[in-house]
Enzyme design. Structure first.
Site, short mmCIF file in Angstrom:
data_model
loop_
_atom_site.label_atom_id
_atom_site.label_comp_id
_atom_site.label_asym_id
_atom_site.label_seq_id
_atom_site.Cartn_x
_atom_site.Cartn_y
_atom_site.Cartn_z
CE1 TYR A 49 -3.02 -3.05 0.38
CE2 TYR A 49 -3.67 -2.28 2.53
CZ TYR A 49 -3.79 -3.18 1.50
OH TYR A 49 -4.70 -4.20 1.64
CG HIS A 108 -0.91 -8.56 0.24
ND1 HIS A 108 -0.48 -7.27 0.20
CD2 HIS A 108 -2.25 -8.52 0.04
CE1 HIS A 108 -1.51 -6.47 -0.03
NE2 HIS A 108 -2.60 -7.21 -0.12
N1 LIG Z 1 -5.75 -8.69 1.64
C1 LIG Z 1 -6.07 -8.16 0.49
O1 LIG Z 1 -5.69 -8.64 -0.59
C2 LIG Z 1 -6.93 -6.93 0.48
C3 LIG Z 1 -7.53 -6.51 -0.73
C4 LIG Z 1 -8.33 -5.36 -0.68
C5 LIG Z 1 -8.54 -4.69 0.51
N2 LIG Z 1 -7.93 -5.12 1.67
C6 LIG Z 1 -8.11 -4.42 2.96
O2 LIG Z 1 -9.49 -4.29 3.25
C7 LIG Z 1 -9.82 -2.91 3.44
C8 LIG Z 1 -11.26 -2.63 3.05
O3 LIG Z 1 -11.50 -2.94 1.70
P1 LIG Z 1 -11.67 -1.82 0.56
O4 LIG Z 1 -10.80 -0.65 0.88
O5 LIG Z 1 -11.49 -2.51 -0.70
O6 LIG Z 1 -13.12 -1.43 0.48
P2 LIG Z 1 -14.39 -1.08 1.36
O7 LIG Z 1 -14.05 -0.86 2.77
O8 LIG Z 1 -15.37 -2.10 0.98
O9 LIG Z 1 -14.88 0.27 0.70
C9 LIG Z 1 -14.19 1.41 0.62
C10 LIG Z 1 -14.97 2.38 -0.28
O10 LIG Z 1 -16.28 2.61 0.23
C11 LIG Z 1 -16.43 3.97 0.63
N3 LIG Z 1 -17.09 3.98 1.95
C12 LIG Z 1 -16.53 3.70 3.16
N4 LIG Z 1 -17.44 3.78 4.14
C13 LIG Z 1 -18.61 4.11 3.54
C14 LIG Z 1 -19.92 4.34 4.03
N5 LIG Z 1 -20.20 4.26 5.33
N6 LIG Z 1 -20.89 4.65 3.13
C15 LIG Z 1 -20.61 4.75 1.80
N7 LIG Z 1 -19.39 4.55 1.29
C16 LIG Z 1 -18.40 4.23 2.14
C17 LIG Z 1 -15.05 4.56 0.65
O11 LIG Z 1 -15.02 5.91 0.25
P3 LIG Z 1 -14.46 7.07 1.22
O12 LIG Z 1 -13.05 6.71 1.58
O13 LIG Z 1 -14.55 8.30 0.37
O14 LIG Z 1 -15.37 7.08 2.41
C18 LIG Z 1 -14.30 3.69 -0.37
O15 LIG Z 1 -14.52 4.18 -1.66
C19 LIG Z 1 -8.76 -2.20 2.58
O16 LIG Z 1 -8.66 -0.83 2.84
C20 LIG Z 1 -7.53 -3.00 2.94
O17 LIG Z 1 -7.02 -2.62 4.21
C21 LIG Z 1 -7.16 -6.24 1.65
#
Ligand SMILES: NC(=O)c1ccc[n+]([C@@H]2O[C@H](COP(=O)([O-])OP(=O)(O)OC[C@H]3O[C@@H](n4cnc5c(N)ncnc54)[C@H](OP(=O)(O)O)[C@@H]3O)[C@@H](O)[C@H]2O)c1
Length: 280
Positions: A49, A108
């Site tokens: 990241y 990862h």
């Molecule tokens: N291990 C892996 O391979 C892997 C892969 C992907 C992700 N991850 C981890 O999992 C975490 C979460 O997954 P993610 O970042 O993909 O997606 P997520 O948490 O599903 O969604 C994030 C998106 O939703 C928006 N959002 C957040 N809260 C909201 C709410 N209450 N209402 C409406 N929209 C909202 C955010 O925008 P704003 O920021 O503008 O609020 C952002 O665009 C990542 O940040 C990372 O740490 C791990």
């Protein structure tokens, strides 16, 4: 904050902050400081990241004792299978995070080559033994990756972080992990925004109205009720708070089941078995 224990007894906050795609520098710094002020005590990052420095700065400046914050990071995928590179890149993560240990260190993405996974896992076991990682685990591992890993592992992974949301409920994988005493973390809970569209939104809105909550909160509460660690990402102060408050919503089992039934086997991230960035 509620904590659940991992198989080695380590307490992990059930709700954390995801930081994928939050840029290093002021963006991640301000977001993490805001989250810590709200009460978040669990930050999820990764070498990949490229934002560990800003996270380390925010944790330092928050003045919250290090031991009160649960930090997860993930190893560089490019270092997989090479102990020297793993050592170098993990040390880089520790330096940027300004700490001499992480709470959870995970692989990862699985390699398509089980030998590479086995060598990398041995590196993790060493970090666990020398206390540079208080818990160790994997991410994006399918059942077959774990079964291969078990052939050589001396310590079992304590967690598997996988894509999990209403479109991909992972009920089957969770049952298997429970049997193996491996905890599960959901990533991508909002399906890159697809939960706000058909065919998910109708049911989710109905359930949200019943609890006087938002759709995002209902999804977080759904995961927590299923004993899944949740790490939603937001850079927005209002949404950070909204997501954090979801921990107080207690979903009835029948609503958990209704959301499970929305499963479409739909991935919005890469399929681990066809992942082009994982080494062969
Ligand atoms: N291990 C892996 O391979 C892997 C892969 C992907 C992700 N991850 C981890 O999992 C975490 C979460 O997954 P993610 O970042 O993909 O997606 P997520 O948490 O599903 O969604 C994030 C998106 O939703 C928006 N959002 C957040 N809260 C909201 C709410 N209450 N209402 C409406 N929209 C909202 C955010 O925008 P704003 O920021 O503008 O609020 C952002 O665009 C990542 O940040 C990372 O740490 C791990």
């Amino acid at each position: 904050m509620k904590y659940n224990k991992l198989s080695n007894g380590l307490k992990m906050p059930v709700l954390g902050l995801g930081t994928f795609l939050i840029e290093d520098g002021s963006s991640v710094y301000d977001t993490v400081l805001n989250a810590l002020k709200i009460g978040y005590r669990h930050i999820d990052t990764a070498y990949m990241y490229r934002n560990e420095k800003g996270i380390g700065d925010a944790i330092r400046d928050s003045k919250i004792p290090r031991e009160e914050i649960f930090i997860t990071t993930k190893l560089s995928t490019q270092a997989m299978g090479n102990k020297e590179l793993l050592e170098q890149s993990f040390q880089e993560s520790l330096d940027k995070l300004q700490t001499n240990y992480v709470d959870l260190l995970i692989i990862h993405w699985p390699s398509h080559n089980e030998k590479i996974n086995a060598i990398t896992w041995e590196f993790l076991e060493e970090q666990y033994k020398n206390k540079k990682a208080l818990a160790i685990g994997v991410s994006n591992f399918q059942r077959h990756h774990l079964e291969d890993l078990f052939k050589t592992a001396k310590i079992k992974p304590m967690i598997n972080q996988v894509e999990l949301h209403p479109g991909l409920s992972q009920v089957y994988l969770q049952k298997y992990l429970e049997k193996e005493n491996i905890a599960i973390t959901s990533y991508g809970p909002l399906m890159k925004g697809m939960v706000f569209e058909a065919p998910y939104i109708e049911t989710l809105t109905e359930i949200a109205a019943k609890y006087n909550a938002s759709v995002a909160q209902i999804i977080i509460a759904w995961g927590l009720k299923r004993n899944i660690f949740m790490i939603p990402k937001s850079v927005n102060e209002k949404r950070l708070l909204e997501n954090f408050n979801a921990k107080d919503i207690k979903l009835e089992n029948k609503d958990v089941e209704r959301i499970n039934q929305l499963n479409k086997g739909k991935r919005v991230y890469t399929d681990p078995d066809n992942n082009p960035i994982a080494p062969y």
